[in-house]
Design a protein around this motif. Structure first.
Motif, PDB file in Angstrom:
ATOM      1  N   HIS A   1      29.303 -34.727  22.895  1.00 23.75           N
ATOM      2  CA  HIS A   1      27.996 -34.543  23.529  1.00 23.75           C
ATOM      3  C   HIS A   1      27.055 -35.677  23.137  1.00 23.75           C
ATOM      4  O   HIS A   1      26.355 -36.240  23.991  1.00 23.75           O
ATOM      5  CB  HIS A   1      27.411 -33.188  23.141  1.00 23.75           C
TER       6      HIS A   1
ATOM      7  N   SER B   1      33.241 -31.344  19.874  1.00 24.30           N
ATOM      8  CA  SER B   1      32.356 -31.054  21.000  1.00 24.30           C
ATOM      9  C   SER B   1      30.972 -31.652  20.786  1.00 24.30           C
ATOM     10  O   SER B   1      30.399 -32.274  21.687  1.00 24.30           O
ATOM     11  CB  SER B   1      32.262 -29.533  21.190  1.00 24.30           C
TER      12      SER B   1
ATOM     13  N   THR C   1      28.054 -38.810  24.914  1.00 27.16           N
ATOM     14  CA  THR C   1      27.638 -38.722  26.316  1.00 27.16           C
ATOM     15  C   THR C   1      26.167 -39.073  26.462  1.00 27.16           C
ATOM     16  O   THR C   1      25.781 -39.818  27.376  1.00 27.16           O
ATOM     17  CB  THR C   1      27.915 -37.309  26.873  1.00 27.16           C
TER      18      THR C   1
ATOM     19  N   THR D   1      33.970 -33.148  27.708  1.00 25.77           N
ATOM     20  CA  THR D   1      33.063 -32.576  26.717  1.00 25.77           C
ATOM     21  C   THR D   1      32.918 -31.076  26.930  1.00 25.77           C
ATOM     22  O   THR D   1      32.994 -30.289  25.981  1.00 25.77           O
ATOM     23  CB  THR D   1      31.685 -33.267  26.790  1.00 25.77           C
ATOM     24  N   HIS D   2      32.759 -30.668  28.173  1.00 22.16           N
ATOM     25  CA  HIS D   2      32.639 -29.233  28.485  1.00 22.16           C
ATOM     26  C   HIS D   2      33.943 -28.502  28.158  1.00 22.16           C
ATOM     27  O   HIS D   2      33.927 -27.375  27.647  1.00 22.16           O
ATOM     28  CB  HIS D   2      32.250 -29.053  29.950  1.00 22.16           C
ATOM     29  N   LEU D   3      35.066 -29.134  28.441  1.00 17.85           N
ATOM     30  CA  LEU D   3      36.366 -28.540  28.151  1.00 17.85           C
ATOM     31  C   LEU D   3      36.551 -28.322  26.649  1.00 17.85           C
ATOM     32  O   LEU D   3      36.999 -27.248  26.212  1.00 17.85           O
ATOM     33  CB  LEU D   3      37.479 -29.436  28.704  1.00 17.85           C
TER      34      LEU D   3
ATOM     35  N   ASP E   1      26.951 -35.311  34.082  1.00 12.78           N
ATOM     36  CA  ASP E   1      27.009 -34.049  34.826  1.00 12.78           C
ATOM     37  C   ASP E   1      28.282 -33.907  35.645  1.00 12.78           C
ATOM     38  O   ASP E   1      28.865 -32.822  35.714  1.00 12.78           O
ATOM     39  CB  ASP E   1      25.795 -33.936  35.756  1.00 12.78           C
ATOM     40  N   ASN E   2      28.732 -34.989  36.272  1.00 17.16           N
ATOM     41  CA  ASN E   2      29.862 -34.902  37.192  1.00 17.16           C
ATOM     42  C   ASN E   2      31.015 -35.826  36.840  1.00 17.16           C
ATOM     43  O   ASN E   2      31.949 -35.953  37.617  1.00 17.16           O
ATOM     44  CB  ASN E   2      29.391 -35.229  38.618  1.00 17.16           C
TER      45      ASN E   2
ATOM     46  N   ALA F   1      34.136 -28.031  24.437  1.00 20.01           N
ATOM     47  CA  ALA F   1      33.187 -26.982  24.032  1.00 20.01           C
ATOM     48  C   ALA F   1      33.751 -25.601  24.362  1.00 20.01           C
ATOM     49  O   ALA F   1      33.628 -24.663  23.560  1.00 20.01           O
ATOM     50  CB  ALA F   1      31.842 -27.194  24.727  1.00 20.01           C
ATOM     51  N   THR F   2      34.380 -25.466  25.515  1.00 23.60           N
ATOM     52  CA  THR F   2      35.003 -24.192  25.888  1.00 23.60           C
ATOM     53  C   THR F   2      36.154 -23.870  24.945  1.00 23.60           C
ATOM     54  O   THR F   2      36.318 -22.711  24.519  1.00 23.60           O
ATOM     55  CB  THR F   2      35.495 -24.251  27.350  1.00 23.60           C
TER      56      THR F   2
ATOM     57  N   GLY G   1      31.859 -36.025  30.828  1.00 32.07           N
ATOM     58  CA  GLY G   1      31.134 -34.754  30.793  1.00 32.07           C
ATOM     59  C   GLY G   1      32.075 -33.573  30.947  1.00 32.07           C
ATOM     60  O   GLY G   1      31.923 -32.546  30.271  1.00 32.07           O
ATOM     61  N   GLY G   2      33.080 -33.716  31.805  1.00 41.34           N
ATOM     62  CA  GLY G   2      34.055 -32.647  31.994  1.00 41.34           C
ATOM     63  C   GLY G   2      34.891 -32.412  30.750  1.00 41.34           C
ATOM     64  O   GLY G   2      35.153 -31.263  30.366  1.00 41.34           O
TER      65      GLY G   2
END
Length: 127
Positions: free
Chosen positions: A88, A84, A91, A53-55, A45-46, A57-58, A50-51
Motif C-alpha cells: 500500500h 499488505s 502504491t 495489493t488488494h489481493l 485503483d484499476n 490484504a484479502t 493495486g489489484g
C-alpha cells in the motif's frame, strides 16, 4: 446463463502466466508505449499493483481468521499484513508519478537533434 466460477488455482496460474507475457512485451515496447503500460500497471485503483495489493490484504484477512482458529501460525498473518501495508505504501509512493508517466506516454515521437540529458542517477564519473 451464468458462467461457472473458475478454479482459483488455475486462475492464479493464468494470471501469473499473463504477467510473464506482459513483462516480455514491456521490454520490447517503445518508450511512450512502455510508459503508458507502466502507468496503467501502477494505477492504484484499476492497475495490477493495486489489484495485487488488494489481493494480499484479502489474504491477510483470511490468514488472521485462520490464525485465530489455530490453523495457521500468527507469523503468517503478520507477514501478510506487513506485506499488505508495504505494498500500500509503495502504491502511494508510485502514485505521485502517474501524471509524469501519462505525459510521457502521450508525447508525440519526434526526431531530436540533441538527445535528452541523462539523469544524475546514471551519470558516471570518468576516472
Amino acid at each position: 446463463m451464468t458462467h461457472p466460477a473458475p478454479d482459483p488455482v488455475r486462475l492464479a496460474d493464468e494470471i501469473t502466466r499473463q504477467l510473464g507475457q506482459l513483462t516480455d512485451h514491456l521490454s520490447q515496447l517503445s518508450p511512450p508505449q512502455a510508459a503508458q503500460v507502466i502507468a496503467r500497471i501502477l494505477d492504484p485503483d484499476n492497475g495490477v499493483l493495486g489489484g495485487i495489493t488488494h489481493l494480499v490484504a484479502t489474504g491477510s484477512v483470511f490468514a488472521k481468521d485462520q490464525a485465530e482458529q489455530g490453523v495457521l501460525p500468527a507469523e503468517v498473518w503478520l507477514a501478510l499484513g506487513r506485506a499488505s501495508n508495504e505494498l500500500h505504501d509503495i502504491t502511494l509512493d508510485l502514485d505521485e508519478h502517474q501524471h509524469t508517466l501519462q505525459r510521457v506516454s502521450t508525447q508525440p515521437a519526434t526526431t531530436v537533434a540533441k538527445p535528452p540529458a541523462p539523469a544524475p542517477l546514471v551519470v558516471r564519473r570518468r576516472r
